[in-house]
Write a protein that holds these residues in place. Structure first.
Motif, short mmCIF file in Angstrom:
data_model
loop_
_atom_site.label_atom_id
_atom_site.label_comp_id
_atom_site.label_asym_id
_atom_site.label_seq_id
_atom_site.Cartn_x
_atom_site.Cartn_y
_atom_site.Cartn_z
N TRP A 174 0.85 -1.30 0.01
CA TRP A 174 0.06 -0.18 -0.02
C TRP A 174 0.95 1.24 0.13
N VAL A 175 0.58 1.87 -1.01
CA VAL A 175 1.30 3.42 -1.11
C VAL A 175 0.52 4.59 -0.32
N LEU A 176 0.88 5.09 0.62
CA LEU A 176 0.23 6.26 1.57
C LEU A 176 0.72 7.42 0.94
N ARG A 177 -0.30 8.28 1.07
CA ARG A 177 0.15 9.83 0.57
C ARG A 177 -0.75 10.88 1.98
N GLY A 213 5.94 12.70 -0.21
CA GLY A 213 6.55 12.28 -1.16
C GLY A 213 6.39 10.67 -1.15
N GLY A 214 5.37 10.23 -0.24
CA GLY A 214 4.91 8.85 -0.27
C GLY A 214 5.44 8.01 0.96
N ALA A 215 5.07 6.96 1.53
CA ALA A 215 5.15 5.94 2.48
C ALA A 215 4.42 4.72 1.93
N ILE A 216 4.87 3.57 2.38
CA ILE A 216 4.60 2.44 2.22
C ILE A 216 4.27 1.32 3.36
N ARG A 247 -5.47 4.73 1.72
CA ARG A 247 -4.27 5.10 1.31
C ARG A 247 -3.84 6.46 1.73
N SER A 248 -4.06 6.79 3.09
CA SER A 248 -3.69 8.05 3.58
C SER A 248 -3.04 8.24 5.07
N LEU A 249 -2.20 9.09 5.42
CA LEU A 249 -1.35 9.14 6.40
C LEU A 249 -1.38 10.48 6.75
#
Length: 607
Positions: A409-412, A418-421, A543-545
């Motif tokens: 999962w790629v979080l934004r 710049g993204g997190a996983i 997909r959110s943080l």
């Protein structure tokens, strides 16, 4: 004149007939005929001058006969063998089997060493030196007169580093991995590398097992040469090498000490000569389709999150436009089929006996880019078609997967622009949607000093936040993202919490761990301004943080940030180079000046 003309005519016709049958004869004899171009090695060993004398003479001092330099392919064996890299400690044995295959196919094998990165031994982290290995490999391949190369690696960073360097030169190449160690056996239990280290360590800290029991598992866990016997980073990269088409079937799973791995090494020696003859450089295989296949397989086997940075970096060397979001997009509906630790029950030895990577690819064959070629001469679809599963408990059928969805999962969000996983199949499902107060550790030293403090204000609902562990700030982005839980919570029965960092985690690890936050805190990314008590919301399905602090307050905090201190030991040498040029995790952590390729051409002589 008339008779002479007749004889000449007959001879010419006979020559034409023999020429027309040459390809058929060669195929019957088991050889593939292609239009040969001048060997790269001929520009060095074929020269009839003083330089050629020098090159050939010194090579002959090793006992090579004259006809070693009559146009035969010179095959390099790029070996990361080292006793400081236990995963690769048997690669000199495998190299001898590769050499047999090269000689048998008419090539000349020449073995050479490059940097070896022992994941379990190297400090501050092997990841710091992956790009150094890639530089070592690239310059060796370009500088020496070889026509093709066999990449002998295995331990986590060795294969990615070798592939990156090889891709920037683009000779024919094939991967031969060291293979997984035998399954661990301890007091009647089967235990797996890394995964059971974390489990037993937490049990010891919680007082559930004695310290003596914990330490007595050491030898029982590591019973032979080879990489981690779980689906950690090394086994993941071995698997993806098959999916990328740059390794032969069985590369990922045949145990390190199994005779079949030596047989595979022998066959790899024969195949690299064929790849040279067929003029098929590494770029023949490392296409966009190959990377998409790797992402699909990565999801099906529940592979390590470290594969994300390695594939991104490798794609950058190949000129393939691979983006962080591609890992989420392509794997979103792929089920987890490999029932392997840390996401399942079994180990790599079981995976091999169940059918290995061909069996996995057979189960997802309709999703694969089937026409992608492989170094074995088949298309990836043909490899998948040949796969057969012999144990449905280890490699699950599509209708009874380990989990219905897997992958990355790629979080934004405002905490990770710049993204997190996150690896959902290693997480606690209930925690994939969570909101809680931050408990902040400003560095790894701060974490180690305070995590077991009885007065630490933390509950199971808290979100643990670790800073200064990114590519520049640590330096090297270590595997510390799966922070051990506070002892007082372990003793209360807590076994997982949401954890955030700009670090990585071992492929053998598990937990609800958000990783690779970009930009990293050392660069003043949003992670740098998180304070104790700030509310953080993780919404995995969306997909959110999100850091639940208003924009004005965040800007105020950013303005008050002090300039970061220089990372340890970064004043000189390679670490200085790394800190000044390493890219962020969403770009693969390559050095900015290494992206792309320079090819194999060398225009100047050495004497």
């Amino acid at each position: 004149m008339h008779k002479s003309y007749q004889y000449d005519h007959v001879n010419d016709r006979l020559a034409q007939l023999l020429s027309s049958f040459a390809d058929d004869i060669a195929i019957v004899m088991g050889k593939q005929v292609t239009d040969k171009k001048a060997r790269r090695s001929a520009a060095v060993y074929g020269k009839r001058d003083r330089d050629g004398f020098i090159h050939r003479s010194w090579m002959k001092s090793q006992g090579l006969p004259d006809d070693s330099f009559d146009g035969r392919p010179i095959i390099g064996l790029c070996n990361t063998w080292s006793e400081l890299t236990p995963c690769n400690a048997h690669l000199r044995i495998l190299a001898e089997h590769v050499k047999r295959g090269v000689w048998q196919a008419g090539g000349v094998p020449v073995e050479f060493p490059v940097s070896s990165l022992g994941e379990t031994q190297m400090r501050p982290t092997a990841m710091l030196f992956r790009n150094l290995l890639a530089m070592d490999v690239e310059e060796a391949l370009r500088g020496y007169a070889m026509d093709g190369v066999v990449l002998l690696g295995g331990c986590d960073k060795t294969t990615p580093g070798q592939l990156m360097g090889a891709a920037s030169v683009d000779l024919p190449a094939i991967v031969v991995s060291s293979g997984p160690m035998l399954s661990g056996k301890f007091r009647g239990e089967t235990i797996g590398s890394g995964t059971d280290v974390w489990r037993l360590s937490e049990a010891a800290r919680a007082g559930e097992i004695s310290e003596e029991t914990f330490f007595s598992a050491e030898a029982a866990m590591s019973r032979s040469a080879g990489v981690c016997n779980t689906m950690g980073t090394a086994s993941t990269i071995g698997s993806l090498s098959e999916a990328l088409g740059v390794a032969l079937p069985g590369n990922a799973s045949i145990p390190a000490v199994d005779a079949r791995r030596r047989t595979m090494a022998h066959e790899a020696g024969r195949r690299i000569v064929a790849l040279v003859e067929e003029d098929k450089p590494l770029s023949t295989f490392l296409s966009r389709a190959a990377f998409e296949n790797a992402i699909l397989v990565h999801a099906a086997v529940g592979g390590s999150t470290n594969a994300v940075v390695h594939l991104l970096a490798l794609a950058g060397r190949c000129g393939v436009d691979l983006q962080l979001e591609d890992f989420d997009r392509f794997s979103r509906d792929v089920p987890l089929l490999a029932n392997l630790l840390p996401s399942g029950e079994y180990l790599m030895e079981d995976f091999d006996y169940a059918g290995g990577m061909p069996a996995i690819m057979n189960r997802i064959a309709d999703r694969l880019r089937g026409t992608a070629p492989t170094v074995g001469g088949q298309m990836i679809g043909e490899v998948a078609a040949s796969g057969e599963c012999f144990n449905d408990a280890v490699i699950r059928p599509l209708d009874t997967p380990v989990q219905s969805s897997s992958g990355t999962w790629v979080l934004r969000g405002n905490l990770c622009p710049g993204g997190a996983i996150i690896k959902p199949n290693a997480a606690t499902p209930e925690l994939l949607t969570h909101e809680g107060p931050a408990v902040v550790f400003e560095s790894i030293e701060d974490f180690k000093a305070r995590v077991d403090d009885p007065d630490l204000e933390i509950t199971e609902d808290s979100v643990m936040v670790l800073k200064q562990c990114g590519p520049k700030g640590y330096p090297g982005m270590p595997e510390v993202g799966n922070m051990p839980l506070p002892k007082k919570l372990l003793q209360a029965g807590v076994r997982d919490m949401v954890r955030l960092s700009d670090a990585r985690m071992s492929g053998t690890a598990y937990g609800t761990v958000v990783l690779h936050i970009s930009p990293e805190s050392h660069l003043g990314g949003p992670l740098a301004v998180v304070q104790n008590g700030d509310r953080i919301k993780l919404d995995g399905p969306a997909r959110s943080l999100t850091l639940l602090v208003d924009d004005a307050e965040l800007e105020k905090r950013k303005a008050e940030l002090s300039a970061p201190m220089a990372p340890p030991n970064s004043e000189r040498g390679y670490v200085h180079l790394h800190v000044n040029h390493v890219e962020q995790a969403d770009k693969g952590c390559d050095l900015d000046f290494l992206v792309g390729k320079s090819g194999a051409t060398v225009t100047r002589e050495s004497h």
